[in-house]
Write an enzyme that holds these catalytic residues in place. Structure first.
Site, PDB file in Angstrom:
ATOM      1  N   LYS A  50       0.836  -1.208   0.000  1.00  0.00           N
ATOM      2  CA  LYS A  50       0.000   0.000   0.000  1.00  0.00           C
ATOM      3  C   LYS A  50       0.877   1.267   0.000  1.00  0.00           C
ATOM      4  CE  LYS A  50      -3.902  -2.178   2.373  1.00  0.00           C
ATOM      5  NZ  LYS A  50      -4.924  -2.005   3.429  1.00  0.00           N
TER       6      LYS A  50
ATOM      7  N   TYR B  23     -12.407  -2.302  -3.598  1.00  0.00           N
ATOM      8  CA  TYR B  23     -12.921  -2.323  -2.224  1.00  0.00           C
ATOM      9  C   TYR B  23     -14.455  -2.306  -2.193  1.00  0.00           C
ATOM     10  CZ  TYR B  23      -8.339  -1.767   0.026  1.00  0.00           C
ATOM     11  OH  TYR B  23      -7.066  -1.967   0.509  1.00  0.00           O
TER      12      TYR B  23
ATOM     13  N   ASN C  20      -1.829  -0.241   6.974  1.00  0.00           N
ATOM     14  CA  ASN C  20      -1.350  -1.558   7.413  1.00  0.00           C
ATOM     15  C   ASN C  20      -0.484  -2.241   6.363  1.00  0.00           C
ATOM     16  OD1 ASN C  20      -3.369  -2.207   5.650  1.00  0.00           O
ATOM     17  ND2 ASN C  20      -4.535  -3.496   7.047  1.00  0.00           N
TER      18      ASN C  20
ATOM     19  N   HIS D 234      -1.961  -5.358   1.256  1.00  0.00           N
ATOM     20  CA  HIS D 234      -3.277  -5.986   1.035  1.00  0.00           C
ATOM     21  C   HIS D 234      -3.032  -7.349   0.394  1.00  0.00           C
ATOM     22  CE1 HIS D 234      -7.381  -6.692  -0.332  1.00  0.00           C
ATOM     23  NE2 HIS D 234      -6.810  -7.148  -1.439  1.00  0.00           N
TER      24      HIS D 234
ATOM     25  N   GLU E 128      -9.518  -9.829  -8.076  1.00  0.00           N
ATOM     26  CA  GLU E 128      -8.524  -8.765  -7.911  1.00  0.00           C
ATOM     27  C   GLU E 128      -7.411  -8.862  -8.965  1.00  0.00           C
ATOM     28  OE1 GLU E 128      -7.575  -9.164  -3.729  1.00  0.00           O
ATOM     29  OE2 GLU E 128      -9.517  -8.341  -3.145  1.00  0.00           O
TER      30      GLU E 128
HETATM   31  P1  CMP Z   1      -7.268  -4.557   3.396  1.00  0.00           P
HETATM   32  O1  CMP Z   1      -6.769  -5.947   3.589  1.00  0.00           O
HETATM   33  O2  CMP Z   1      -6.660  -3.747   2.325  1.00  0.00           O
HETATM   34  O3  CMP Z   1      -8.852  -4.631   3.121  1.00  0.00           O
HETATM   35  C1  CMP Z   1      -9.757  -3.682   3.616  1.00  0.00           C
HETATM   36  C2  CMP Z   1      -9.078  -2.600   4.367  1.00  0.00           C
HETATM   37  O4  CMP Z   1      -9.918  -1.773   5.114  1.00  0.00           O
HETATM   38  C3  CMP Z   1      -8.158  -3.217   5.398  1.00  0.00           C
HETATM   39  O5  CMP Z   1      -7.061  -3.807   4.769  1.00  0.00           O
HETATM   40  C4  CMP Z   1      -7.849  -2.031   6.278  1.00  0.00           C
HETATM   41  O6  CMP Z   1      -6.691  -1.333   5.872  1.00  0.00           O
HETATM   42  C5  CMP Z   1      -9.071  -1.146   6.051  1.00  0.00           C
HETATM   43  N1  CMP Z   1      -9.820  -0.951   7.284  1.00  0.00           N
HETATM   44  C6  CMP Z   1     -10.431  -1.884   8.022  1.00  0.00           C
HETATM   45  N2  CMP Z   1     -11.019  -1.306   9.092  1.00  0.00           N
HETATM   46  C7  CMP Z   1     -10.763   0.033   9.016  1.00  0.00           C
HETATM   47  C8  CMP Z   1     -11.108   1.151   9.815  1.00  0.00           C
HETATM   48  N3  CMP Z   1     -11.825   1.020  10.921  1.00  0.00           N
HETATM   49  N4  CMP Z   1     -10.675   2.364   9.423  1.00  0.00           N
HETATM   50  C9  CMP Z   1      -9.935   2.505   8.271  1.00  0.00           C
HETATM   51  N5  CMP Z   1      -9.592   1.474   7.480  1.00  0.00           N
HETATM   52  C10 CMP Z   1     -10.002   0.256   7.849  1.00  0.00           C
END
Ligand code: CMP
Length: 143
Positions: free
Chosen positions: A9, A49, A112, A115, A126
């Site tokens: 990311k 998403y 984080n 993905h 995807e």
């Molecule tokens: P990802 O695996 O990319 O898939 C969905 C994403 O939503 C997840 O990783 C997080 O980065 C994001 N996400 C989940 N919960 C929250 C939240 N409460 N606030 C912001 N982002 C979120």
């Protein structure tokens, strides 16, 4: 052979973690079959998403993932989807085990680092959203 979609990311790209992350999957023995640095267009982010579109953080999620370049990848290997998820660690970096990518490098649930597809269905969706067939290499690799 199973394939998955993984993406460093924007926070991971900014923090110079592309090499570290690629290296972990290479050393594990998986095969990189597609990769590109790209800024995700808004429409693609919304499709990627789509399952989160009713969540309160959807706007924030799309804004962040389109905020700078990501490093999108297709990896191939036996049970690569589930294994990559284990190597990534839990979504919330605070809960992710040390030794996982998010456990070692993640900061917040939004930022984080990585993905990864969570099922064979999302992997297929995807990969097809991000990569043309011509952008995926079919080659032999020992190990
Ligand atoms: P990802 O695996 O990319 O898939 C969905 C994403 O939503 C997840 O990783 C997080 O980065 C994001 N996400 C989940 N919960 C929250 C939240 N409460 N606030 C912001 N982002 C979120």
């Amino acid at each position: 052979m199973e394939k998955t979609f993984l993406m460093v990311k924007p926070d991971g790209v900014q923090r110079n973690l592309i090499g570290e992350i690629v290296s972990r999957f290479e050393k594990k023995g998986f095969k990189l079959v597609g990769a590109k640095l790209m800024v995700i267009p808004q429409s693609l982010a919304e499709k990627h998403y789509g399952e989160h579109k009713d969540k309160p953080f959807f706007g924030e999620l799309v804004d962040f993932i389109t905020s700078g370049p990501v490093f999108a990848m297709v990896w191939e290997g036996e049970e690569v989807i589930a294994t990559a998820r284990k190597m990534m660690g839990t979504t919330k970096p605070q809960d992710a085990a040390p030794g996982t990518i998010r456990g070692d490098f993640g900061v917040t649930v939004g930022k984080n680092v990585i993905h990864g597809s969570d099922s064979p269905e999302s992997a297929e969706k995807e990969i097809n959203l991000f990569f043309d067939q011509s952008e995926q290499s079919d080659y032999e690799k020992d190990n």
